[in-house]
Design a protein around this motif. Structure first.
Motif, PDB file in Angstrom:
ATOM      1  N   ALA A   4       0.846  -1.292   0.117  1.00  0.00           N
ATOM      2  CA  ALA A   4      -0.016   0.064  -0.021  1.00  0.00           C
ATOM      3  C   ALA A   4       0.889   1.114  -0.012  1.00  0.00           C
ATOM      4  O   ALA A   4       2.052   1.327   0.498  1.00  0.00           O
ATOM      5  N   PRO A   5       0.453   2.299  -0.869  1.00  0.00           N
ATOM      6  CA  PRO A   5       1.305   3.385  -0.736  1.00  0.00           C
ATOM      7  C   PRO A   5       1.596   4.033   0.806  1.00  0.00           C
ATOM      8  O   PRO A   5       0.585   3.908   1.480  1.00  0.00           O
ATOM      9  N   HIS A   6       2.465   4.498   1.172  1.00  0.00           N
ATOM     10  CA  HIS A   6       3.083   5.085   2.298  1.00  0.00           C
ATOM     11  C   HIS A   6       2.518   6.490   2.391  1.00  0.00           C
ATOM     12  O   HIS A   6       2.649   7.464   1.335  1.00  0.00           O
ATOM     13  N   PRO A   7       1.882   6.846   3.250  1.00  0.00           N
ATOM     14  CA  PRO A   7       1.001   8.061   3.546  1.00  0.00           C
ATOM     15  C   PRO A   7       2.039   9.161   3.537  1.00  0.00           C
ATOM     16  O   PRO A   7       1.942  10.444   3.116  1.00  0.00           O
ATOM     17  N   TYR A   8       3.174   9.012   4.001  1.00  0.00           N
ATOM     18  CA  TYR A   8       4.211  10.113   4.230  1.00  0.00           C
ATOM     19  C   TYR A   8       4.877  10.608   2.869  1.00  0.00           C
ATOM     20  O   TYR A   8       5.577  11.527   2.900  1.00  0.00           O
ATOM     21  N   ARG A   9       4.634  10.096   1.789  1.00  0.00           N
ATOM     22  CA  ARG A   9       5.174  10.097   0.455  1.00  0.00           C
ATOM     23  C   ARG A   9       4.608  11.737   0.107  1.00  0.00           C
ATOM     24  O   ARG A   9       5.429  12.382  -0.640  1.00  0.00           O
ATOM     25  N   TRP A  10       3.401  12.091   0.371  1.00  0.00           N
ATOM     26  CA  TRP A  10       3.025  13.427   0.028  1.00  0.00           C
ATOM     27  C   TRP A  10       3.723  14.429   0.896  1.00  0.00           C
ATOM     28  O   TRP A  10       3.727  15.885   0.538  1.00  0.00           O
ATOM     29  N   VAL A  11       4.278  13.924   2.233  1.00  0.00           N
ATOM     30  CA  VAL A  11       5.054  15.008   2.933  1.00  0.00           C
ATOM     31  C   VAL A  11       6.176  15.158   2.208  1.00  0.00           C
ATOM     32  O   VAL A  11       6.761  16.320   2.259  1.00  0.00           O
ATOM     33  N   TRP A 128       9.599   7.016  -3.745  1.00  0.00           N
ATOM     34  CA  TRP A 128       8.436   6.960  -2.882  1.00  0.00           C
ATOM     35  C   TRP A 128       7.131   6.721  -3.743  1.00  0.00           C
ATOM     36  O   TRP A 128       6.021   6.268  -2.938  1.00  0.00           O
TER      37      TRP A 128
END
Length: 409
Positions: A4-11, A128
């Motif tokens: 699953a995509p890591h949520p921190y990638r957008w940070v 990422w």
């Protein structure tokens, strides 16, 4: 099984966009200083422009070194070191007593610091993202595209109220204050945590093998020619518009208009790259850039400048992030820092041509016309060379029509 995509990638995307805006904006504030510096010091435009040429050369060489270092120790330390050197270079350049000192501080220190920002950020972001990679890289690049809309107008206001030395000093101090804390938000991609692990689905390829591959050779040469196309027009836009009779404020607003349009272009080309494939989107952008550069020779009024600036900014800025995407589609993640750094070195060599060539052309003939003629030729050559590009392995793009799937996966 796909993770699953890591949520921190957008940070990472947000922090990268902000750092890119501050760093690139600080470096590219020099065109705003060009005329006031020449008037205040008696230094020629060629001599001042040479500092920007040195800056690009140093940035390119440094990008390669910083990229290799990033592959070993991660991006955070690299970004902290680069931000410190960038701010120091700007502060010392503002105190330079001779043009040679200015060329050293601005051309070498600022370039060395800037090389630690662009390439490591782009390489980090590509790691990422598997899906929406073109969009993510384009959003980070969009932060860099905001620079003409933010730092350039601020620099113009500072120069109009203070002397150029104090204005440049403030920009250097601001670079420290803004870049250093943000660098702590940047992390290495999860698949490479610890610096040794490789993704299970990544092929084993050495950096040396990648650097001598035909895919990298085509991308690097295209990158060089593309940047040679727009570097001169970008750096000399303000001076060219002033020579056509526009005020300093109006001329700077044209530079900012390129930035506004470039912001839209980066996002649009990112979406188009995900939908239609990076290569075909890229070639289309290269052709549009060449046409827009040529149109600058035909304009003299402010509204006409704005019209060309919209198209030029949209094209040149939109295609730039696609280099990192194409590299990631053809080469494995563990060597991305080295490859993006090496490609950035090629691009910096192209960027180094424009400022110096424009200064020499204007000082010799009193016109920028031949600068734009040469830029059009470079742009057409870049598109022609990119048409020869073939992926390292066939992607399913041509089978599905849904955009590229990383060709080495």
């Amino acid at each position: 099984m796909e993770q699953a995509p890591h949520p921190y990638r957008w940070v990472i995307v947000a922090a990268g966009a902000f750092m890119g805006c501050v760093a690139i904006g600080s470096i590219f504030s020099l065109p705003v200083f060009l005329q006031p510096m020449s008037a205040a010091t008696g230094w020629s435009r060629t001599a001042i422009s040479l500092a920007m040429t040195f800056d690009f050369i140093t940035m390119g060489i440094a990008s390669f070194g910083w990229g290799m270092l990033m592959d070993r120790i991660g991006p955070r330390i690299v970004l902290l070191a680069g931000s410190s050197i960038l701010g120091l270079g700007l502060v010392l350049a503002s105190r330079a007593s001779t043009v040679e000192e200015f060329q050293l501080f601005y051309g070498v220190l600022v370039g060395a610091g800037g090389g630690a920002i662009f390439a490591p950020l782009m390489a980090t972001v590509t790691g990422w993202f598997d899906r929406h990679r073109s969009l993510a890289v384009s959003l980070v690049s969009a932060g860099m595209g905001v620079a003409p809309m933010t730092v350039a107008p601020i620099a113009a206001v500072l120069v109009s109220k203070y002397d150029w030395r104090f204005a440049q000093l403030l920009i250097g101090l601001a670079a420290w204050v803004l870049l250093l804390p943000t660098a702590f938000l940047i992390r290495r991609a999860p698949g490479l945590a610890g610096g040794a692990a490789r993704r299970a689905d990544e092929p084993k390829m050495t950096a040396r093998a990648a650097l001598v591959s035909p895919q990298f050779a085509v991308l690097a040469l295209t990158y060089f020619l593309c940047c040679a196309t727009h570097s001169g027009p970008l750096f000399h836009t303000v001076s060219y518009a002033i020579s056509c009779g526009l005020t300093v404020t109006a001329a700077v607003s044209i530079y900012s208009m390129e930035g506004v349009s470039g912001l839209v272009g980066r996002i649009a080309f990112g979406l188009l790259g995900d939908r239609f494939g990076a290569k075909r989107t890229f070639v289309s952008g290269l052709l549009l850039q060449a046409v827009a550069v040529g149109c600058y020779m035909l304009v003299r009024e402010q509204f006409a400048f704005y019209s060309v600036a919209v198209v030029f900014g949209f094209a040149y800025a939109g295609i730039m992030p696609l280099y990192s995407v194409l590299l990631r589609e053809n080469f494995p993640l563990p060597i991305m820092g080295t490859l993006v750094g090496a490609a950035s070195m090629a691009s910096s060599m192209g960027m180094a041509l424009g400022p110096l060539a424009g200064g020499l052309i204007f000082d010799t003939w009193g016109t920028y016309r031949w600068l734009y003629v040469a830029s059009v030729v470079f742009g057409l050559c870049a598109a022609a060379i990119m048409l020869t590009f073939r992926p390292a392995q066939p992607s399913r793009e041509t089978e599905t029509g849904q955009g590229p799937i990383p060709s080495l996966r």
